[in-house]
Design an enzyme around this catalytic site. Structure first.
Site, PDB file in Angstrom:
ATOM      1  N   ARG A 172      -4.853  -9.369  -8.921  1.00  0.00           N
ATOM      2  CA  ARG A 172      -5.822 -10.219  -9.611  1.00  0.00           C
ATOM      3  C   ARG A 172      -6.068  -9.671 -11.010  1.00  0.00           C
ATOM      4  O   ARG A 172      -6.056  -8.458 -11.215  1.00  0.00           O
ATOM      5  CB  ARG A 172      -7.176 -10.258  -8.874  1.00  0.00           C
ATOM      6  CG  ARG A 172      -7.128 -10.632  -7.430  1.00  0.00           C
ATOM      7  CD  ARG A 172      -6.520 -11.969  -7.134  1.00  0.00           C
ATOM      8  NE  ARG A 172      -7.173 -13.087  -7.789  1.00  0.00           N
ATOM      9  CZ  ARG A 172      -6.684 -14.341  -7.774  1.00  0.00           C
ATOM     10  NH1 ARG A 172      -5.554 -14.598  -7.173  1.00  0.00           N
ATOM     11  NH2 ARG A 172      -7.341 -15.303  -8.381  1.00  0.00           N
ATOM     12  N   ILE A 173      -6.308 -10.581 -11.935  1.00  0.00           N
ATOM     13  CA  ILE A 173      -6.642 -10.164 -13.309  1.00  0.00           C
ATOM     14  C   ILE A 173      -8.158 -10.056 -13.408  1.00  0.00           C
ATOM     15  O   ILE A 173      -8.874 -10.920 -12.906  1.00  0.00           O
ATOM     16  CB  ILE A 173      -6.104 -11.204 -14.323  1.00  0.00           C
ATOM     17  CG1 ILE A 173      -4.576 -11.241 -14.238  1.00  0.00           C
ATOM     18  CG2 ILE A 173      -6.572 -10.888 -15.738  1.00  0.00           C
ATOM     19  CD1 ILE A 173      -3.950 -12.375 -15.014  1.00  0.00           C
ATOM     20  N   HIS A 199       2.505   0.122 -13.035  1.00  0.00           N
ATOM     21  CA  HIS A 199       3.331  -1.063 -13.266  1.00  0.00           C
ATOM     22  C   HIS A 199       4.802  -0.646 -13.176  1.00  0.00           C
ATOM     23  O   HIS A 199       5.187   0.380 -13.754  1.00  0.00           O
ATOM     24  CB  HIS A 199       3.002  -1.635 -14.652  1.00  0.00           C
ATOM     25  CG  HIS A 199       3.729  -2.900 -14.948  1.00  0.00           C
ATOM     26  ND1 HIS A 199       3.314  -4.130 -14.466  1.00  0.00           N
ATOM     27  CD2 HIS A 199       4.869  -3.143 -15.647  1.00  0.00           C
ATOM     28  CE1 HIS A 199       4.169  -5.058 -14.874  1.00  0.00           C
ATOM     29  NE2 HIS A 199       5.114  -4.491 -15.591  1.00  0.00           N
ATOM     30  N   ASN A 218       1.814   2.922  -2.699  1.00  0.00           N
ATOM     31  CA  ASN A 218       1.201   3.809  -3.698  1.00  0.00           C
ATOM     32  C   ASN A 218      -0.124   4.357  -3.186  1.00  0.00           C
ATOM     33  O   ASN A 218      -0.453   5.526  -3.436  1.00  0.00           O
ATOM     34  CB  ASN A 218       1.014   3.073  -5.024  1.00  0.00           C
ATOM     35  CG  ASN A 218       2.287   3.047  -5.842  1.00  0.00           C
ATOM     36  OD1 ASN A 218       2.710   4.083  -6.365  1.00  0.00           O
ATOM     37  ND2 ASN A 218       2.932   1.891  -5.913  1.00  0.00           N
ATOM     38  N   ASP A 220      -1.441  -5.625 -18.451  1.00  0.00           N
ATOM     39  CA  ASP A 220      -0.349  -4.652 -18.595  1.00  0.00           C
ATOM     40  C   ASP A 220      -0.195  -4.113 -20.023  1.00  0.00           C
ATOM     41  O   ASP A 220       0.925  -3.864 -20.480  1.00  0.00           O
ATOM     42  CB  ASP A 220       0.990  -5.270 -18.133  1.00  0.00           C
ATOM     43  CG  ASP A 220       0.967  -5.656 -16.666  1.00  0.00           C
ATOM     44  OD1 ASP A 220       0.232  -5.020 -15.888  1.00  0.00           O
ATOM     45  OD2 ASP A 220       1.683  -6.609 -16.295  1.00  0.00           O
ATOM     46  N   ASN A 271      -3.854   1.753 -13.732  1.00  0.00           N
ATOM     47  CA  ASN A 271      -2.967   0.814 -13.031  1.00  0.00           C
ATOM     48  C   ASN A 271      -1.555   1.371 -13.080  1.00  0.00           C
ATOM     49  O   ASN A 271      -1.204   2.093 -14.014  1.00  0.00           O
ATOM     50  CB  ASN A 271      -3.006  -0.561 -13.710  1.00  0.00           C
ATOM     51  CG  ASN A 271      -2.099  -1.565 -13.016  1.00  0.00           C
ATOM     52  OD1 ASN A 271      -2.094  -1.660 -11.776  1.00  0.00           O
ATOM     53  ND2 ASN A 271      -1.331  -2.308 -13.775  1.00  0.00           N
ATOM     54  N   GLU A 310       7.310   5.978  -8.676  1.00  0.00           N
ATOM     55  CA  GLU A 310       5.884   5.604  -8.707  1.00  0.00           C
ATOM     56  C   GLU A 310       5.059   6.550  -7.835  1.00  0.00           C
ATOM     57  O   GLU A 310       3.966   6.968  -8.200  1.00  0.00           O
ATOM     58  CB  GLU A 310       5.687   4.170  -8.201  1.00  0.00           C
ATOM     59  CG  GLU A 310       6.276   3.109  -9.097  1.00  0.00           C
ATOM     60  CD  GLU A 310       5.970   1.695  -8.603  1.00  0.00           C
ATOM     61  OE1 GLU A 310       4.857   1.454  -8.106  1.00  0.00           O
ATOM     62  OE2 GLU A 310       6.852   0.827  -8.716  1.00  0.00           O
ATOM     63  N   GLY A 319       0.773  -1.242   0.000  1.00  0.00           N
ATOM     64  CA  GLY A 319       0.000   0.000   0.000  1.00  0.00           C
ATOM     65  C   GLY A 319       0.798   1.281   0.000  1.00  0.00           C
ATOM     66  O   GLY A 319       0.296   2.343   0.395  1.00  0.00           O
TER      67      GLY A 319
HETATM   68  C1  GRF Z   1       4.244  -1.404  -7.114  1.00  0.00           C
HETATM   69  O1  GRF Z   1       5.566  -1.600  -7.502  1.00  0.00           O
HETATM   70  C2  GRF Z   1       3.354  -1.310  -8.312  1.00  0.00           C
HETATM   71  O2  GRF Z   1       3.966  -0.723  -9.420  1.00  0.00           O
HETATM   72  C3  GRF Z   1       3.048  -2.758  -8.613  1.00  0.00           C
HETATM   73  O3  GRF Z   1       2.922  -3.370  -7.357  1.00  0.00           O
HETATM   74  C4  GRF Z   1       3.675  -2.632  -6.405  1.00  0.00           C
HETATM   75  C5  GRF Z   1       2.728  -2.241  -5.310  1.00  0.00           C
HETATM   76  O4  GRF Z   1       3.405  -1.626  -4.234  1.00  0.00           O
HETATM   77  N1  GRF Z   1       1.877  -2.884  -9.448  1.00  0.00           N
HETATM   78  P1  GRF Z   1       2.584  -0.897  -3.105  1.00  0.00           P
HETATM   79  O5  GRF Z   1       1.587  -1.920  -2.546  1.00  0.00           O
HETATM   80  O6  GRF Z   1       1.906   0.280  -3.696  1.00  0.00           O
HETATM   81  O7  GRF Z   1       3.593  -0.516  -2.068  1.00  0.00           O
END
Ligand code: GRF
Length: 203
Positions: A94-95, A112, A17, A148, A110, A177, A15
């Site tokens: 999950r997809i 990535h 992000n 993706d 999303n 990110e 979590g």
């Molecule tokens: C991040 O690196 C994101 O790009 C990827 O999964 C990771 C999630 O990290 N999709 P967090 O849970 O936000 O710390």
């Protein structure tokens, strides 16, 4: 007060992000608010991030559903009940079913941790190191049914050093990110970036 776009964040883990998005939304001028966090893993650290910020959470475990479609239907009703307008996936593992992805097309983002279209899927940093690339980074894109592969909204690049490990590279990319995702959400929420005929358009 002007309307803030009601945004749900979908998570499965740490979590960080989510924390960056919540922080950005604290700014009164930010056009979105995090109104709901949906998590499919009961023990995810991100749930405490949401709770600490007073954001409502829903745990919806994929394990109690027989099909992807039923799992997505449960997510969709939670989103509808909370009047969600935009979705940010942040480490959601999950997809989605095609129908769910299509329903939310142009309204689901999303992040990535690579410069897509390079290194899709999982173990992304390992893939980048094994390929010997000198530059990697992160991508925010609209979600489409194919994993993706959605139209790219924004990217940030970082150098890859010869002595990098998965951990050092991951840390360098994660710092980007946390800046890129709020910036991309801002643009989509204020309507200055839209998905039109399958392409990202900056207005
Ligand atoms: C991040 O690196 C994101 O790009 C990827 O999964 C990771 C999630 O990290 N999709 P967090 O849970 O936000 O710390």
């Amino acid at each position: 007060m002007t309307h803030k776009v009601r945004t749900a964040v979908l998570i499965s883990g740490r979590g960080s992000n989510l924390a960056a998005l919540i922080e950005a939304c604290r700014d009164r001028a930010f056009p979105a608010e995090i109104s709901l966090v949906i998590c499919n893993v009961e023990t995810a650290q991100g749930l405490s991030v949401a709770a600490a910020a007073g954001v409502p959470t829903r745990i919806i475990s994929h394990k109690v559903f027989e099909t992807r479609e039923e799992f997505d239907a449960a997510i969709d009703s939670a989103l509808t009940a909370a009047k969600i307008e935009l979705i940010c996936e942040a480490g959601f593992m999950r997809i989605h079913s095609d129908d769910f992805a299509r329903k939310w097309q142009g309204r689901m983002l999303n992040i990535h941790p690579s410069l897509l279209p390079a290194f899709k899927g999982i173990r992304v940093h390992r893939q980048a190191l094994d390929a010997g690339v000198r530059v990697s980074g992160c991508t925010v894109h609209f979600v489409v049914p194919e994993l993706d592969s959605g139209p790219i909204i924004a990217q940030a690049a970082v150098p890859v050093y010869p002595d990098d490990s998965v951990e050092t590279l991951q840390e360098r990319i994660l710092a980007e990110e946390h800046k890129l995702y709020p910036a991309a959400l801002k643009k989509v929420a204020e309507g200055s970036v839209v998905l039109r005929d399958g392409k990202v358009v900056y207005l």
